[in-house]
Design an enzyme around this catalytic site. Structure first.
Site, PDB file in Angstrom:
ATOM      1  N   HIS A  33      -2.518  -1.038  -3.432  1.00  0.00           N
ATOM      2  CA  HIS A  33      -3.663  -0.137  -3.267  1.00  0.00           C
ATOM      3  C   HIS A  33      -3.441   1.145  -4.058  1.00  0.00           C
ATOM      4  O   HIS A  33      -2.552   1.932  -3.739  1.00  0.00           O
ATOM      5  CB  HIS A  33      -3.855   0.224  -1.785  1.00  0.00           C
ATOM      6  CG  HIS A  33      -4.165  -0.952  -0.924  1.00  0.00           C
ATOM      7  ND1 HIS A  33      -3.851  -0.999   0.421  1.00  0.00           N
ATOM      8  CD2 HIS A  33      -4.762  -2.141  -1.191  1.00  0.00           C
ATOM      9  CE1 HIS A  33      -4.256  -2.146   0.938  1.00  0.00           C
ATOM     10  NE2 HIS A  33      -4.801  -2.866  -0.027  1.00  0.00           N
ATOM     11  N   ASP A  85      -4.728  -4.856   5.954  1.00  0.00           N
ATOM     12  CA  ASP A  85      -5.113  -5.659   4.797  1.00  0.00           C
ATOM     13  C   ASP A  85      -3.974  -6.616   4.444  1.00  0.00           C
ATOM     14  O   ASP A  85      -2.823  -6.192   4.278  1.00  0.00           O
ATOM     15  CB  ASP A  85      -5.431  -4.748   3.601  1.00  0.00           C
ATOM     16  CG  ASP A  85      -5.985  -5.530   2.418  1.00  0.00           C
ATOM     17  OD1 ASP A  85      -6.562  -6.615   2.640  1.00  0.00           O
ATOM     18  OD2 ASP A  85      -5.847  -5.051   1.274  1.00  0.00           O
ATOM     19  N   SER A 145       0.855  -1.195   0.000  1.00  0.00           N
ATOM     20  CA  SER A 145       0.000   0.000   0.000  1.00  0.00           C
ATOM     21  C   SER A 145       0.887   1.238   0.000  1.00  0.00           C
ATOM     22  O   SER A 145       1.728   1.383  -0.880  1.00  0.00           O
ATOM     23  CB  SER A 145      -0.952  -0.032   1.197  1.00  0.00           C
ATOM     24  OG  SER A 145      -1.919   1.001   1.101  1.00  0.00           O
ATOM     25  N   THR A 146       0.751   2.109   0.994  1.00  0.00           N
ATOM     26  CA  THR A 146       1.508   3.365   1.008  1.00  0.00           C
ATOM     27  C   THR A 146       3.009   3.103   0.924  1.00  0.00           C
ATOM     28  O   THR A 146       3.569   2.349   1.711  1.00  0.00           O
ATOM     29  CB  THR A 146       1.212   4.155   2.299  1.00  0.00           C
ATOM     30  OG1 THR A 146      -0.197   4.263   2.467  1.00  0.00           O
ATOM     31  CG2 THR A 146       1.826   5.535   2.243  1.00  0.00           C
ATOM     32  N   MET A 167      -0.210   1.011   5.227  1.00  0.00           N
ATOM     33  CA  MET A 167      -0.974   1.313   6.435  1.00  0.00           C
ATOM     34  C   MET A 167      -2.102   0.300   6.600  1.00  0.00           C
ATOM     35  O   MET A 167      -2.653  -0.196   5.620  1.00  0.00           O
ATOM     36  CB  MET A 167      -1.566   2.717   6.295  1.00  0.00           C
ATOM     37  CG  MET A 167      -2.437   3.164   7.438  1.00  0.00           C
ATOM     38  SD  MET A 167      -1.444   3.725   8.819  1.00  0.00           S
ATOM     39  CE  MET A 167      -2.731   4.477   9.825  1.00  0.00           C
TER      40      MET A 167
END
Length: 359
Positions: free
Chosen positions: A206, A302, A180-181, A299
């Site tokens: 993401h 997930d 993600s991030t 973050m």
């Protein structure tokens, strides 16, 4: 509770107000100010430094990417780039990520109540993640995410694996990665050093719809293997990397000795679509002990439960270490569940993938 202070920079008054309404609906986020262009924003930053900046891509007098580069050169602050039309600006947004933006979001639309709700979830979670991002020379706050709505599990998309999932016979090793991030540049660092005959790799990163296509094209031009945005029915083969399309879930399927992917709609799972939990669960069900699960910077949680399911069906599981993560959230949650076999720095992940392909 210490609030995350956000500065909104956008030339549209209506967009600024919508973003204010979205962010201030959350008690842990506060809008410290808005600006109609980078020059106004620069003066505002001199008065008070925000924790996070939401920055439009195209604005009068100075474009967002030029302003982003100035911020990163002078006073690094976590910046989230905003765009209303991702497909027409994807190359610019890729450039923004290379220039130091920590994330990209689509501006909220008010077409339907469901779309607005999902936009609110994504935007607020992106701000929380950005506030935790590791940027040189800047101490980060540590706000605790507050649930915005009931968080669905992978049960909303497919059933859990069964005891029979472990014993699938000898087939190709399948590597599944969730990020993600901070993941866009981290994935690039991993993939561009892998050989052309690397094991098949499936990735959930993401990011917004349409942006994944540009991201895949960029990686395809840098890597020895083929990299593409996944389409329903794509073959999962050696030397190929498939990236889940934004706003759709990706699942691994098997027919005989052949693997393919299924691309499907569905609700947000663990607050995301695509969801790492969905990919990992499908790998647990389909690949069993032939799977390798890797959880990277990001973050939230997930992927943690899905990685546990992969481990329970015999897969090898890996987490990126804290020191090399932009945000040590997803790997931390997986480690806390006790489902990680190895914790390695970013620069050793290619070694782990190559080794897995040769086992």
């Amino acid at each position: 509770m210490q609030q995350i202070r956000v500065l909104i920079v956008d030339d549209s008054a209506s967009v600024r107000q919508t973003l204010v309404d979205v962010l201030e609906s959350e008690p842990d986020i506060a809008v410290m100010g808005t600006a109609s262009d980078p020059f106004v924003a620069a003066r505002r930053i001199q008065e008070e430094v925000p924790d996070v900046i939401l920055l439009d891509v195209e604005m009068p007098r100075m474009d967002g990417i030029t302003f982003l580069r100035k911020i990163m050169a002078q006073r690094p602050i976590p910046v989230i780039m905003c765009s209303a039309v991702i497909d027409e600006r994807s190359s610019l947004l890729i450039e923004a990520m290379e220039a130091g933006a920590v994330d990209v979001i689509v501006k909220p639309r008010v077409d339907t109540k469901q779309y607005l709700m999902e936009s609110r979830v994504r935007i607020c979670d992106a701000v929380r993640a950005a506030a935790k991002a590791r940027l040189t020379g800047l101490g980060r706050r540590h706000a605790t995410p507050r649930p915005v709505q009931e968080k669905l599990t992978a049960d909303a998309v497919l059933p859990p694996p069964t005891p029979r999932s472990r014993d699938v016979g000898e087939t190709e090793t399948i590597v599944c990665i969730g990020a993600s991030t901070g993941g866009t540049e981290s994935l690039k660092a991993v993939l561009e050093v892998l050989p052309a005959d690397c094991p098949p790799i499936l990735i959930v990163q993401h990011m917004p719809e349409k942006f994944t296509e540009a991201f895949a094209r960029r990686l395809d031009g840098l890597c020895a293997m083929e990299v593409k945005e996944a389409e329903d029915g794509d073959l999962v083969t050696r030397g190929r990397v498939l990236i889940a399309p934004g706003n759709r879930h990706m699942l691994l399927q098997r027919s005989g000795q052949r693997y393919t992917v299924q691309i499907k709609d569905g609700p947000l799972v663990a607050r995301h679509r695509p969801s790492v939990d969905v990919l990992f669960r499908s790998a647990a069900r389909t690949a069993g002990s032939n799977g390798v699960g890797i959880i990277m910077t990001g973050m939230g949680d997930d992927g943690a439960r899905g990685l546990l399911e992969m481990k329970q069906t015999g897969a090898h599981t890996i987490a990126q270490d804290e020191a090399s993560c932009i945000v040590f959230g997803m790997p931390k949650e997986a480690i806390a569940l006790g489902c990680v076999d190895r914790i390695v720095p970013l620069d050793l992940l290619p070694v782990e993938i190559t080794r897995a392909g040769n086992r």
